[in-house]
Design a protein around this motif. Structure first.
Motif, PDB file in Angstrom:
ATOM      1  N   LEU A 202      24.226  14.627  -7.500  1.00 20.75           N
ATOM      2  CA  LEU A 202      23.738  14.643  -6.124  1.00 20.75           C
ATOM      3  C   LEU A 202      24.364  15.783  -5.338  1.00 20.75           C
ATOM      4  O   LEU A 202      23.690  16.442  -4.526  1.00 20.75           O
ATOM      5  N   GLU A 206      21.560  18.600  -4.497  1.00 21.80           N
ATOM      6  CA  GLU A 206      21.134  18.467  -3.110  1.00 21.80           C
ATOM      7  C   GLU A 206      22.049  19.204  -2.143  1.00 21.80           C
ATOM      8  O   GLU A 206      21.920  19.036  -0.926  1.00 21.80           O
ATOM      9  N   SER A 207      22.995  19.988  -2.678  1.00 20.25           N
ATOM     10  CA  SER A 207      23.926  20.776  -1.856  1.00 20.25           C
ATOM     11  C   SER A 207      24.650  19.898  -0.842  1.00 20.25           C
ATOM     12  O   SER A 207      24.754  20.224   0.350  1.00 20.25           O
ATOM     13  N   ARG A 208      25.178  18.779  -1.323  1.00 20.07           N
ATOM     14  CA  ARG A 208      25.909  17.857  -0.476  1.00 20.07           C
ATOM     15  C   ARG A 208      27.407  18.105  -0.574  1.00 20.07           C
ATOM     16  O   ARG A 208      27.881  18.764  -1.495  1.00 20.07           O
ATOM     17  N   GLU A 216      25.849   8.607  -0.864  1.00 22.09           N
ATOM     18  CA  GLU A 216      24.436   8.566  -1.244  1.00 22.09           C
ATOM     19  C   GLU A 216      24.239   7.893  -2.595  1.00 22.09           C
ATOM     20  O   GLU A 216      23.209   7.265  -2.846  1.00 22.09           O
ATOM     21  N   TRP A 295      17.249  12.412 -11.514  1.00 21.82           N
ATOM     22  CA  TRP A 295      17.203  12.991 -10.174  1.00 21.82           C
ATOM     23  C   TRP A 295      15.914  13.787  -9.991  1.00 21.82           C
ATOM     24  O   TRP A 295      15.265  13.709  -8.944  1.00 21.82           O
ATOM     25  N   GLN A 296      15.559  14.575 -11.001  1.00 24.70           N
ATOM     26  CA  GLN A 296      14.344  15.378 -10.910  1.00 24.70           C
ATOM     27  C   GLN A 296      13.103  14.512 -10.744  1.00 24.70           C
ATOM     28  O   GLN A 296      12.181  14.854 -10.011  1.00 24.70           O
ATOM     29  N   ARG A 299      13.954  11.991  -7.179  1.00 30.14           N
ATOM     30  CA  ARG A 299      14.290  12.628  -5.911  1.00 30.14           C
ATOM     31  C   ARG A 299      13.851  14.085  -5.845  1.00 30.14           C
ATOM     32  O   ARG A 299      13.797  14.666  -4.758  1.00 30.14           O
ATOM     33  N   GLY A 300      13.554  14.687  -6.996  1.00 28.20           N
ATOM     34  CA  GLY A 300      13.169  16.090  -7.002  1.00 28.20           C
ATOM     35  C   GLY A 300      11.691  16.343  -6.983  1.00 28.20           C
ATOM     36  O   GLY A 300      11.252  17.501  -6.947  1.00 28.20           O
TER      37      GLY A 300
END
Length: 304
Positions: A202, A206-208, A216, A295-296, A299-300
């Motif tokens: 993540l 997501e650059s978090r 998250e 993730w892809q 969320r992607g």
């Protein structure tokens, strides 16, 4: 973002098998993962061995009663071993007070750089963020260390209850508790470990920030979370299977020990250990790749 019907068609185990083949075709990534782990592990084990020899020099096995244990009587041997370990506890605790903090810092730094490089090779284009990865590795280490500490304390309670100083030891009862507690804490780690394991995905995808990724990770939604649970449980079973295979490989030459000799047995045991460590590292990479793939999909915006 995929629909609920599409989510129902995705199976974590199928993704796991697919990514096993994907990882086998990329030995460089496996080599990097194994390399950074061994860069820490080999010196750490060497230091542990040297300090253990120092402990045995201060309190010899003869003085502690460790060398006088009769393996032909497991009930008496278990009690004698327990009493010997009790004598070594203060010396080992003294060594761990300085060794564990140094080892923890070394592991956090090495794993932060190593895992960042692994992700960079796995997903070209991701930012190289070792300091942020070190933060997540610190959280992972705290959680893992807490579970290990809980297991150790629980096993200590079981040993104290089943190896009284003034009565015959209950080896069967202790063995039952040892198996129960070990499987219980192993399952606990499989159930909660995915939270800190998915956080780097993540954070990078997501650059978090590290803390935002951890937060998250606990609210990803049921479809995503269920796949992470499934992969975590499957990897727990895989780890158990690898341990069993390693033990079988180690025990296989024992009936021929007289013909093979002690040196050959040591080589076999070392080989079984190396097999387990490399296989474990490989499956950890497969799990990370599965997390990236999930993730892809979830969320992607990719549709499988």
């Amino acid at each position: 973002m995929i629909t609920g019907s599409r989510a129902e068609q995705i199976r974590g185990t199928q993704t796991l098998v697919d990514k096993m083949g994907w990882m086998l075709k990329r030995p460089l990534i496996v080599a990097v993962e194994v390399g950074w782990r061994w860069l820490f592990g080999v010196p750490f084990l060497l230091v542990c061995w040297l300090r253990l020899r120092h402990v045995f020099a201060v309190l010899t096995p003869e003085e502690s009663g460790l060398s006088n244990i009769d393996p032909s009587n497991p009930w008496l041997a278990a009690g004698a071993f327990s009493r010997a370990v009790t004598k070594y506890d203060p010396l080992i605790a003294h060594e761990l007070r300085w060794l564990l903090p140094i080892a923890a810092v070394a592991w956090i730094v090495i794993s932060g750089f190593g895992r960042s490089l692994t992700f960079r090779l796995m997903q070209p284009g991701l930012r190289f963020r070792p300091p942020s990865m070190m933060v997540l590795q610190t959280v992972w280490l705290i959680l893992f260390g807490g579970i290990c500490w809980g297991w150790y304390r629980s096993v200590g309670w079981a040993a104290a209850a089943h190896f009284p100083a003034d009565a015959e030891p209950d080896l069967v009862g202790f063995s039952i508790w040892l198996i129960f507690l070990s499987l219980g804490f192993f399952t606990l780690w499989a159930l909660v470990g995915w939270i800190v394991s998915v956080a780097p995905v993540l954070m990078l995808m997501e650059s978090r920030s590290p803390m935002s990724a951890l937060t998250e990770g606990m609210k990803l939604g049921k479809p995503f979370t269920s796949e992470l649970f499934e992969i975590g449980m499957v990897m727990g079973i895989v780890n158990l299977a690898l341990m069993v295979v390693a033990m079988v490989l180690s025990a296989a030459p024992l009936p021929f020990s007289d013909q093979l000799g002690g040196d050959t047995l040591h080589v076999v045991w070392a080989g079984a250990t190396v097999f387990y460590l490399i296989a474990h590292d490989y499956f950890q990479l497969v799990r990370l790749k599965c997390f990236v793939r999930f993730w892809q999909i979830f969320r992607g915006g990719e549709d499988g």
